[in-house]
Design an enzyme around this catalytic site. Structure first.
Site, mmCIF file in Angstrom:
data_model
loop_
_atom_site.group_PDB
_atom_site.id
_atom_site.type_symbol
_atom_site.label_atom_id
_atom_site.label_comp_id
_atom_site.label_asym_id
_atom_site.label_seq_id
_atom_site.Cartn_x
_atom_site.Cartn_y
_atom_site.Cartn_z
ATOM 1 N N ASP A 1 -3.864 7.861 8.211
ATOM 2 C CA ASP A 1 -4.536 6.473 8.679
ATOM 3 C C ASP A 1 -3.689 6.087 9.883
ATOM 4 O OD1 ASP A 1 -3.241 4.959 7.274
ATOM 5 O OD2 ASP A 1 -5.135 4.355 6.104
ATOM 6 N N HIS B 1 -0.395 4.865 7.321
ATOM 7 C CA HIS B 1 -0.153 5.414 6.070
ATOM 8 C C HIS B 1 0.146 6.968 6.143
ATOM 9 C CE1 HIS B 1 -2.284 1.668 4.751
ATOM 10 N NE2 HIS B 1 -0.977 1.747 4.093
ATOM 11 N N SER C 1 0.829 -1.442 -0.056
ATOM 12 C CA SER C 1 -0.019 0.017 0.109
ATOM 13 C C SER C 1 0.602 1.281 0.112
ATOM 14 C CB SER C 1 -1.013 0.118 1.365
ATOM 15 O OG SER C 1 -0.195 -0.058 2.493
#
Ligand SMILES: *[C@@H]1O[C@H](CO)[C@@H](O)[C@H](O)[C@H]1NC(C)=O
Ligand SMILES: *[C@@H]1O[C@H](CO)[C@@H](O)[C@H](O)[C@H]1NC(C)=O
Ligand SMILES: *[C@@H]1O[C@H](CO)[C@@H](O)[C@H](O)[C@H]1NC(C)=O
Length: 356
Positions: A332, A335, A57
């Protein structure tokens, strides 16, 4: 042209402009970087024309399915303005590396059919939640991502010559470790698992280079103990040093592995992007970009740190959202925000100069 074809073209054009709207990062390139590009062009003959991306991610720009939070509000609110598969409010590491290389952010593999003209910038195979091995999440591990890339090296997608003017970005941000952390494990078991992870990562790096990619940049593990996920219990006030010790062990092994790989070739094609040092630099507010409380995320779950973007049956948010994502380093539980990545990118500049 018949109507169907016309409709198809309009659709295609629409999708293309959507995709290229995601790619405008280059516009904000600082002038002095242009200067660097020029000076390098004179010194070295290597001029990357494509970027290939593997990992998770931290690099994914839209490969996961729509069920993922990265496709839900408030992800993407800063860029491209709506959820589009990036695990942030906006741009992620891939976009900034593309900017440095001087190409558009490469098209996610999942959207390849809609971006034929974009293939000249490379391709992004990174998939949120993955690792070198099986993780808690479904999705192609790094081996499978490379397996997907391999058959595209043909005469009509990417040629061997293309690869010789290419750079690869490989991110590994710890999903392999979430698995062992949740299943519990003794310290020696964890250490030997870290060894296994780095070994497999080295195999993957060597394979990517072996396919013909000229330069391969791999991320060192960021300070996992500083992620909001780890610091929530301490009200986002301090990093978990125990966790960071294990991260340092991973990074030490990675350094050794990369040194060995570079020693096996004569042009040192492998490069580490030290996300540990660059995250710490920003978190400790040593850079020019300061964050009021760098450990506190903008979007955070109320009952679970994974809840950013989730709502309950009645539509009530299961998370809190800050007013201004630009004021936060973390987006979050795991990240950085776009502003956060931008600050990390600045800290990585001296290393990136070695890309070519
Ligand atoms: C990666 O995933 C594939 C498909 O699930 C699996 O066969 C393979 O063993 C995995 N590779 C590693 C290194 O775990
Ligand atoms: C730090 O993380 C370790 C491992 O997850 C955990 O056992 C420990 O309680 C944490 N320490 C603090 C101060 O949160
Ligand atoms: C590099 O290779 C040479 C010869 O194979 C060896 O003597 C040396 O120890 C190696 N260095 C590293 C850092 O692996």
């Amino acid at each position: 042209m018949d109507t169907q074809k016309l409709l198809y073209c309009v659709l295609c054009y629409f999708l293309l402009s959507l995709l290229s709207a995601q790619q405008v990062v280059r516009g904000s390139l600082a002038p002095h970087h242009h200067h660097h590009h020029h000076s390098h062009r004179h010194i070295s003959k290597f001029r990357p024309s494509k970027l290939f991306v593997f990992g998770d991610s931290y690099a994914d720009t839209g490969n996961t399915g729509k069920a993922w939070p990265s496709w839900k509000y408030p992800y993407g609110i800063t860029f491209p303005g709506k959820p589009a598969g990036r695990f942030s409010d906006g741009r992620v590491l891939t976009d900034y590396i593309a900017k440095f290389v001087g190409v558009r952010s490469p098209i996610p593999y999942r959207w390849r059919k809609y971006g034929i003209p974009l293939l000249k910038y490379g391709m992004n195979f990174a998939y949120g939640g993955t690792g070198v091995f099986q993780t808690l999440y479904p999705g192609p591990n790094m081996t499978t991502q490379i397996d997907t890339f391999h058959p595209l090296i043909t005469d009509n997608v990417f040629t061997i010559r293309d690869l010789q003017s290419s750079v690869a970005l490989v991110t590994l941000s710890g999903n392999d470790y979430a698995y062992i952390a949740s299943s519990g494990g003794s310290a020696p078991a964890i250490q030997s698992f870290i060894l296994k992870v780095v070994k497999q990562l080295a195999v993957n790096l060597k394979r990517i280079h072996g396919l013909g990619v000229k330069k391969v940049a791999v991320t060192a593990l960021q300070p996992l103990g500083c992620l909001p996920r780890s610091t929530a219990m301490a009200s986002f006030r301090q990093c978990n040093g125990t966790v960071n010790l294990l991260v340092n062990y991973h990074n030490l092994l990675l350094e050794k592995a990369v040194a060995t790989l570079n020693n096996e070739t004569n042009d040192s094609p492998f490069l580490i992007l030290d996300l540990y040092a660059s995250f710490m630099f920003v978190i400790e507010n040593k850079g020019s970009r300061k964050f009021e409380n760098p450990l506190k995320p903008c979007c955070f779950g109320i009952s679970s740190d994974y809840n950013c973007g989730n709502v309950d049956e009645s539509g009530a948010k299961k998370y809190t959202l800050c007013k201004d994502p630009k004021a936060s380093f973390f987006w979050d539980g795991a990240h950085p925000t776009q502003e956060g990545w931008n600050a990390v990118y600045s800290a990585l500049q001296p290393t990136l100069e070695h890309l070519y």
